[in-house]
Design an enzyme around this catalytic site. Structure first.
Site, PDB file in Angstrom:
ATOM      1  N   ASN A 118      -6.411  -2.443   2.309  1.00 19.73           N
ATOM      2  CA  ASN A 118      -6.240  -3.830   2.512  1.00 19.73           C
ATOM      3  C   ASN A 118      -7.710  -4.147   2.617  1.00 19.73           C
ATOM      4  O   ASN A 118      -8.740  -3.532   3.136  1.00 19.73           O
ATOM      5  CB  ASN A 118      -5.786  -4.229   3.668  1.00 19.73           C
ATOM      6  CG  ASN A 118      -4.089  -4.190   3.596  1.00 19.73           C
ATOM      7  OD1 ASN A 118      -3.570  -4.188   2.679  1.00 19.73           O
ATOM      8  ND2 ASN A 118      -3.720  -4.323   5.023  1.00 19.73           N
ATOM      9  N   ARG A 122       0.868  -1.398   0.170  1.00 16.43           N
ATOM     10  CA  ARG A 122       0.144  -0.008  -0.050  1.00 16.43           C
ATOM     11  C   ARG A 122       0.824   1.197   0.212  1.00 16.43           C
ATOM     12  O   ARG A 122       0.472   2.211  -0.787  1.00 16.43           O
ATOM     13  CB  ARG A 122      -0.966   0.048   1.131  1.00 16.43           C
ATOM     14  CG  ARG A 122      -2.104  -0.933   1.167  1.00 16.43           C
ATOM     15  CD  ARG A 122      -3.075  -0.986   2.308  1.00 16.43           C
ATOM     16  NE  ARG A 122      -2.095  -1.193   3.375  1.00 16.43           N
ATOM     17  CZ  ARG A 122      -2.593  -0.626   4.761  1.00 16.43           C
ATOM     18  NH1 ARG A 122      -3.449  -0.257   4.928  1.00 16.43           N
ATOM     19  NH2 ARG A 122      -1.750  -1.045   5.641  1.00 16.43           N
TER      20      ARG A 122
END
Length: 92
Positions: free
Chosen positions: A36, A18
């Site tokens: 997520n 990320r």
């Protein structure tokens, strides 16, 4: 301008994936977010110029050195609200 929703599966959580997406998107002027997903995938909503979004999606096949990307699925989406930058969100 185009908006794409991207789902990335494999070993993509807990490996800096990320953060890599955020850095890459911010560096190239894209807007949106990354988070997520409880099933182990990473979800991305990205808006920007067609070619720039396509390059990000292509890069998602690699990600970080610790990641193992099994599958990247991208499809057209609507940006529910215009984002001013690119952020990391909490798990959905």
């Amino acid at each position: 301008m185009v908006t794409q929703r991207v789902l990335v599966s494999g070993r993509v959580q807990g490996v800096g994936y990320r953060d890599w997406v955020v850095r890459t998107a911010q560096r190239t002027g894209l807007t949106g977010w990354v988070r997520n997903v409880r099933d182990g995938r990473v979800e991305i909503l990205v808006s920007g110029e067609d070619e720039t979004v396509a390059r990000l999606i292509e890069g998602c096949h690699e990600g970080t050195p610790l990641a193992r990307v099994d599958h990247v699925e991208a499809f057209a989406a609507e940006d529910e609200k215009r984002h001013k930058g690119f952020t990391k969100r909490f798990t959905a």
